[in-house]
Design a protein around this motif. Structure first.
Motif, PDB file in Angstrom:
ATOM      1  N   VAL A 172       0.868  -1.177   0.000  1.00 47.94           N
ATOM      2  CA  VAL A 172       0.000   0.000   0.000  1.00 47.94           C
ATOM      3  C   VAL A 172       0.905   1.227   0.000  1.00 47.94           C
ATOM      4  N   ASP A 173       0.922   1.978  -1.100  1.00 46.73           N
ATOM      5  CA  ASP A 173       1.913   3.033  -1.313  1.00 46.73           C
ATOM      6  C   ASP A 173       3.310   2.433  -1.106  1.00 46.73           C
ATOM      7  N   SER A 174       4.028   2.845  -0.079  1.00 47.10           N
ATOM      8  CA  SER A 174       5.353   2.258   0.161  1.00 47.10           C
ATOM      9  C   SER A 174       5.359   1.287   1.343  1.00 47.10           C
ATOM     10  N   HIS A 175       4.180   1.027   1.920  1.00 48.47           N
ATOM     11  CA  HIS A 175       4.077   0.148   3.089  1.00 48.47           C
ATOM     12  C   HIS A 175       3.787  -1.286   2.649  1.00 48.47           C
ATOM     13  N   VAL A 176       4.597  -2.230   3.106  1.00 44.35           N
ATOM     14  CA  VAL A 176       4.390  -3.639   2.769  1.00 44.35           C
ATOM     15  C   VAL A 176       3.289  -4.203   3.666  1.00 44.35           C
ATOM     16  N   LEU A 177       2.130  -4.453   3.065  1.00 46.88           N
ATOM     17  CA  LEU A 177       1.014  -5.023   3.820  1.00 46.88           C
ATOM     18  C   LEU A 177       1.257  -6.491   4.112  1.00 46.88           C
ATOM     19  N   LEU A 178       1.804  -7.200   3.133  1.00 49.47           N
ATOM     20  CA  LEU A 178       2.196  -8.592   3.359  1.00 49.47           C
ATOM     21  C   LEU A 178       3.240  -9.001   2.336  1.00 49.47           C
ATOM     22  N   GLY A 204      -7.611   7.642  -0.213  1.00 49.96           N
ATOM     23  CA  GLY A 204      -8.455   6.966  -1.183  1.00 49.96           C
ATOM     24  C   GLY A 204      -8.730   5.504  -0.918  1.00 49.96           C
ATOM     25  N   ILE A 205      -7.718   4.736  -0.449  1.00 55.44           N
ATOM     26  CA  ILE A 205      -7.878   3.288  -0.289  1.00 55.44           C
ATOM     27  C   ILE A 205      -7.504   2.875   1.127  1.00 55.44           C
ATOM     28  N   PRO A 232     -10.540 -13.021  13.780  1.00 55.05           N
ATOM     29  CA  PRO A 232     -11.496 -12.537  12.771  1.00 55.05           C
ATOM     30  C   PRO A 232     -11.015 -12.903  11.371  1.00 55.05           C
ATOM     31  N   PRO A 233     -11.893 -12.877  10.362  1.00 54.36           N
ATOM     32  CA  PRO A 233     -11.471 -13.194   8.991  1.00 54.36           C
ATOM     33  C   PRO A 233     -10.542 -12.142   8.395  1.00 54.36           C
ATOM     34  N   LEU A 234     -10.526 -10.948   8.994  1.00 51.89           N
ATOM     35  CA  LEU A 234      -9.614  -9.889   8.563  1.00 51.89           C
ATOM     36  C   LEU A 234      -8.837  -9.390   9.769  1.00 51.89           C
ATOM     37  N   ASP A 235      -7.613  -8.943   9.539  1.00 58.63           N
ATOM     38  CA  ASP A 235      -6.751  -8.475  10.626  1.00 58.63           C
ATOM     39  C   ASP A 235      -6.850  -6.951  10.733  1.00 58.63           C
ATOM     40  N   PRO A 236      -7.634  -6.434  11.689  1.00 59.17           N
ATOM     41  CA  PRO A 236      -7.809  -4.981  11.775  1.00 59.17           C
ATOM     42  C   PRO A 236      -6.526  -4.239  12.110  1.00 59.17           C
ATOM     43  N   ASP A 237      -5.601  -4.907  12.799  1.00 57.84           N
ATOM     44  CA  ASP A 237      -4.349  -4.257  13.177  1.00 57.84           C
ATOM     45  C   ASP A 237      -3.436  -4.004  11.971  1.00 57.84           C
ATOM     46  N   SER A 238      -3.746  -4.647  10.854  1.00 62.87           N
ATOM     47  CA  SER A 238      -2.907  -4.485   9.663  1.00 62.87           C
ATOM     48  C   SER A 238      -3.362  -3.323   8.779  1.00 62.87           C
ATOM     49  N   LEU A 239      -4.385  -2.594   9.195  1.00 63.52           N
ATOM     50  CA  LEU A 239      -4.966  -1.539   8.358  1.00 63.52           C
ATOM     51  C   LEU A 239      -3.911  -0.564   7.845  1.00 63.52           C
ATOM     52  N   ALA A 240      -3.960  -0.331   6.529  1.00 65.11           N
ATOM     53  CA  ALA A 240      -3.077   0.645   5.897  1.00 65.11           C
ATOM     54  C   ALA A 240      -3.883   1.435   4.878  1.00 65.11           C
ATOM     55  N   THR A 241      -3.578   2.718   4.741  1.00 66.23           N
ATOM     56  CA  THR A 241      -4.281   3.564   3.776  1.00 66.23           C
ATOM     57  C   THR A 241      -3.281   4.180   2.806  1.00 66.23           C
ATOM     58  N   GLY A 242      -3.762   4.468   1.605  1.00 66.25           N
ATOM     59  CA  GLY A 242      -2.885   5.069   0.616  1.00 66.25           C
ATOM     60  C   GLY A 242      -3.634   5.370  -0.673  1.00 66.25           C
ATOM     61  N   ARG A 243      -2.880   5.806  -1.677  1.00 71.09           N
ATOM     62  CA  ARG A 243      -3.469   6.119  -2.980  1.00 71.09           C
ATOM     63  C   ARG A 243      -3.419   4.928  -3.926  1.00 71.09           C
ATOM     64  N   ALA A 244      -2.588   3.923  -3.603  1.00 73.13           N
ATOM     65  CA  ALA A 244      -2.449   2.786  -4.510  1.00 73.13           C
ATOM     66  C   ALA A 244      -2.136   1.512  -3.733  1.00 73.13           C
ATOM     67  N   VAL A 245      -2.607   0.389  -4.276  1.00 75.85           N
ATOM     68  CA  VAL A 245      -2.295  -0.939  -3.753  1.00 75.85           C
ATOM     69  C   VAL A 245      -1.734  -1.750  -4.919  1.00 75.85           C
ATOM     70  N   GLN A 246      -0.525  -2.276  -4.753  1.00 76.94           N
ATOM     71  CA  GLN A 246       0.104  -3.087  -5.792  1.00 76.94           C
ATOM     72  C   GLN A 246       0.323  -4.490  -5.254  1.00 76.94           C
ATOM     73  N   ALA A 247       0.053  -5.490  -6.087  1.00 74.69           N
ATOM     74  CA  ALA A 247       0.211  -6.881  -5.671  1.00 74.69           C
ATOM     75  C   ALA A 247       0.889  -7.673  -6.768  1.00 74.69           C
ATOM     76  N   GLY A 248       1.719  -8.639  -6.354  1.00 74.19           N
ATOM     77  CA  GLY A 248       2.370  -9.533  -7.298  1.00 74.19           C
ATOM     78  C   GLY A 248       2.477 -10.917  -6.714  1.00 74.19           C
TER      79      GLY A 248
END
Length: 282
Positions: A172-178, A204-205, A232-248
């Motif tokens: 997410v932007d420059s933050h590694v979500l996973l 935005g995201i 939970p099915p989602l990890d709320p502590d991992s929340l990140a916001t930004g203008r873009a999400v990139q995945a590979g």
């Protein structure tokens, strides 16, 4: 003000709806939405405001700050309010057509049918949705799209094609979500991808990690363990916001508003569009 009601599928309508009603498939396609294209062209034959190319060439990025009103508004022959009656997937299809046709200046209202992430995100009270759609005011929000030109109305997910743990990276932007390599026999409380939703303000995201499969099939011991663990099915502590999400990754399943891409992808990007959406919301 011109009002065009897009009735998607067998969505219910009021006894005497105002404006023009267009009956469409449950998820309309480009051909189904040609009347919307034509109406937009009628009300704004030529757009005198900066084009998308001109906006992207600007040295600064004020257009990616707080969402604002459409610059085309003073040049319209008449205001256009588009009321989508249907599911989040239907709204995504309409929003995608509006974005590709570059007439996001049109006011967009939503009357949800069934469970709706959009209704929660935009604060739409279903019993009052028609009153809001016809009498509410515009409150702009960012438009989130994929690099394949699909607009996200309510939510999108990035997961492994086989619905197991994900192998790949999501940023997410420059933050590694996973950044993860799938392990065998992990059924829940693992790393299964991410879910993202459009925000109603900058940047935005918002995105979070998913801790279980899209459609978990668990035996009774696993169900008890999950319940006791409280994961939970989602990890709320991992929340990140930004203008873009990139995945590979080697085989990603990308789903937008419940509609899954027809084949696995090795990379995908979601990002904020250069124009904002003129939403009718509380």
């Amino acid at each position: 003000m011109r009002v065009l009601i897009l009735r998607c599928g067998d969505a219910p309508l009021p006894a005497d709806p105002p404006g023009t009603v267009l009956n469409l498939p449950e998820i309309p396609g480009r051909r189904d939405l040609r009347p919307l294209d034509a109406l937009a062209a009628e009300l704004l034959p030529a757009d005198p405001t900066p084009s998308l190319d001109e906006i992207s060439a600007q040295p600064d990025v004020p257009h990616l700050g707080a969402p604002g009103p459409a610059p085309q508004a003073p040049h319209l022959k008449e205001r256009l309010r588009v009321v989508v009656v249907g599911t989040d997937a239907a709204l995504s299809a309409v929003l995608t057509r509006m974005m590709r046709g570059d007439y996001l200046w049109a006011e967009l209202a939503f009357v949800p049918v069934g469970e709706s992430v959009v209704a929660r995100n935009w604060g739409i009270d279903a019993p009052k949705a028609w009153d809001l759609a016809l009498g509410g005011q515009v409150r702009p929000v960012p438009v989130i799209r994929s690099d394949q030109g699909i607009a996200v109305a309510g939510s999108a997910t990035i997961r492994s094609w086989d619905d197991g743990e994900i192998t790949g990276e999501i940023v997410v932007d420059s933050h590694v979500l996973l950044r993860h390599e799938a392990r065998e026999d992990v059924r829940f409380n693992g790393v299964f991808g991410a879910r993202l939703v459009p925000m109603v303000d900058a940047p935005g995201i918002a995105a979070v990690r998913a801790t279980e499969p899209e459609n978990p099939v668990l035996n009774w011991r696993e169900k008890v363990a999950r319940r006791l663990g409280g994961a939970p099915p989602l990890d709320p502590d991992s929340l990140a916001t930004g203008r873009a999400v990139q995945a590979g990754g080697p085989a990603l399943a990308v789903t937008v508003d419940g509609v899954r891409h027809r084949r696995p992808l090795e990379r995908v990007t979601f990002y904020r569009h250069l124009r904002d959406l003129q939403v009718i919301r509380p």
